[in-house]
Design an enzyme around this catalytic site. Structure first.
Site, PDB file in Angstrom:
ATOM      1  CB  SER A 141      -9.934   4.078   9.329  1.00 57.88           C
ATOM      2  OG  SER A 141      -8.738   4.985   9.086  1.00 57.88           O
ATOM      3  CB  SER A 187     -13.121   3.358   6.870  1.00 58.28           C
ATOM      4  OG  SER A 187     -12.048   2.410   6.782  1.00 58.28           O
ATOM      5  CG  ASP A 232      -1.946   1.069   1.378  1.00 60.45           C
ATOM      6  OD1 ASP A 232      -2.293   1.518   0.006  1.00 60.45           O
ATOM      7  OD2 ASP A 232      -2.505   1.241   2.375  1.00 60.45           O
ATOM      8  CG  HIS A 233      -0.307   5.036   0.051  1.00 57.24           C
ATOM      9  ND1 HIS A 233      -0.664   6.136  -0.966  1.00 57.24           N
ATOM     10  CD2 HIS A 233      -1.613   4.766   0.931  1.00 57.24           C
ATOM     11  CE1 HIS A 233      -1.957   6.082  -0.720  1.00 57.24           C
ATOM     12  NE2 HIS A 233      -2.483   5.341   0.238  1.00 57.24           N
TER      13      HIS A 233
HETATM   14 ZN   LIG Z   1      -4.506   5.082   0.760  1.00 51.28          ZN
END
Ligand SMILES: [Zn+2]
Length: 333
Positions: free
Chosen positions: A272, A229, A94-95
């Site tokens: 989240s 989220s 992720d990222h």
């Molecule tokens: Zn993200």
């Protein structure tokens, strides 16, 4: 080449996304950085027969150790089989913020990576993303790129203001980079405080007009939503009731996520909400039983509640439930 994802029993995101686009659902991407989160994700996804993307951020890599994470992913696949499940599992960075990090993950058994050059000038984003794609595709690893910037804070990623994706750039970007999926910015944001709203007021709607324009220009191309989220009010309330302070935490409504999942959006990132569940349950248990000191007694109930939430997301919000075996069959055919 240290280890290839296929040797770990993992899959890339190709067939998952083809099926998601055609079937009008979205594949869930759940972040994890500890044992209980991973157990809950696997239990919830096997029980609902859902494909799943296990997401690991740069922060998770430094928290849990990348070698440990690789073996946890292997353990997840084996546990899934032991449970009698047959769902496709991808492990995704992720990222990713550099070419080197993506290469390292590819060498460590990741089946998918994100290279996030969204903060760079357009041509630099293209150059960086293209470089990662060229390397990743040699190993059949999927690559997610990003156009547009999301507001909010997610570990290493932080932006004050969002910049919506410009639909006029998406065809050029995907063609010149060769990415397998594209993350776009249509008003979602990272974290638990996505929108500033007064009590009782609804958060602003997502920019479905931008999503539709992207879809028109890139028919059938897999689109990704970050910062998606719902910030489930039930858990925020529970946190506040048991001594927390998360007043004003608000997320994206389930109705809007369902609408997005029906469209070209085929991967929805959820982090989240999983954090909120764990915090809420741990706070409750420790408040009600102040003498408790066995981590299994508060992390266990947190894991059980997270499993329930994951099943609910797959079944009711993303629509991915019931598609696991079908995708595995397509991959193996
Ligand atoms: Zn993200």
């Amino acid at each position: 080449m240290a280890v290839h994802y296929k040797d770990l029993g993992l899959v890339n995101t190709k067939v998952m996304f083809q099926k998601a686009v055609a079937g009008g659902f979205a594949v869930p991407a759940y972040n994890f950085n500890n044992l209980e989160q991973l157990q809950a994700v696997i239990l919830g996804c096997v029980e609902s027969d859902s494909p799943v993307i296990l997401q690991i951020s740069k922060g998770a890599r430094s928290y849990a150790n990348q070698t440990m994470l690789r073996y946890m992913a292997v353990g997840a696949v084996e546990m899934m089989k032991e449970m009698g499940g047959n769902i496709p599992i991808a492990v995704h960075l992720d990222h990713g913020d550099s070419y080197e990090l993506c290469v390292d993950c590819i060498h460590n058994g990741f089946s998918s990576v994100m290279i996030d050059g969204s903060h760079l000038p357009y041509e630099e984003n293209i150059a960086l993303t293209r470089r990662v794609v060229e390397y990743a595709h040699e190993f059949d690893v999927s690559v997610e790129g990003e156009l547009g910037v999301l507001a909010g804070i997610e570990e290493e990623v932080s932006a004050e203001r969002s910049t919506y994706t410009r639909p006029q750039e998406v065809v050029d970007f995907t063609k010149r980079t060769g990415v397998d999926s594209l993350a776009i910015s249509i008003g979602t944001s990272h974290g638990a405080f996505k929108f500033k709203v007064k009590p009782g007021q609804a958060p602003p709607p997502l920019r479905f007009d931008i999503l539709e324009e992207v879809e028109r220009r890139l028919p059938g191309f897999p689109i990704v939503l970050h910062g998606a989220s719902s910030v489930v009010p039930e858990y925020v309330e529970m946190i506040n009731r048991y001594g927390g302070h998360m007043e004003g935490a608000v997320g994206v409504s389930e109705e809007q996520l369902r609408r997005a999942a029906h469209s070209a959006v085929c991967k929805i990132n959820i982090d989240s909400d999983c954090r909120l569940v764990i915090t809420a349950v741990v706070r409750k248990v420790l408040t009600e039983k102040p003498g408790e000191f066995d981590p299994r007694k508060y992390l266990g109930p947190a894991r059980d509640e997270l499993t329930k939430l994951i099943k609910y997301k797959n079944e009711v919000v993303l629509g991915s439930a019931g598609h696991g075996r079908e995708i595995m069959a397509a991959i193996n055919s």
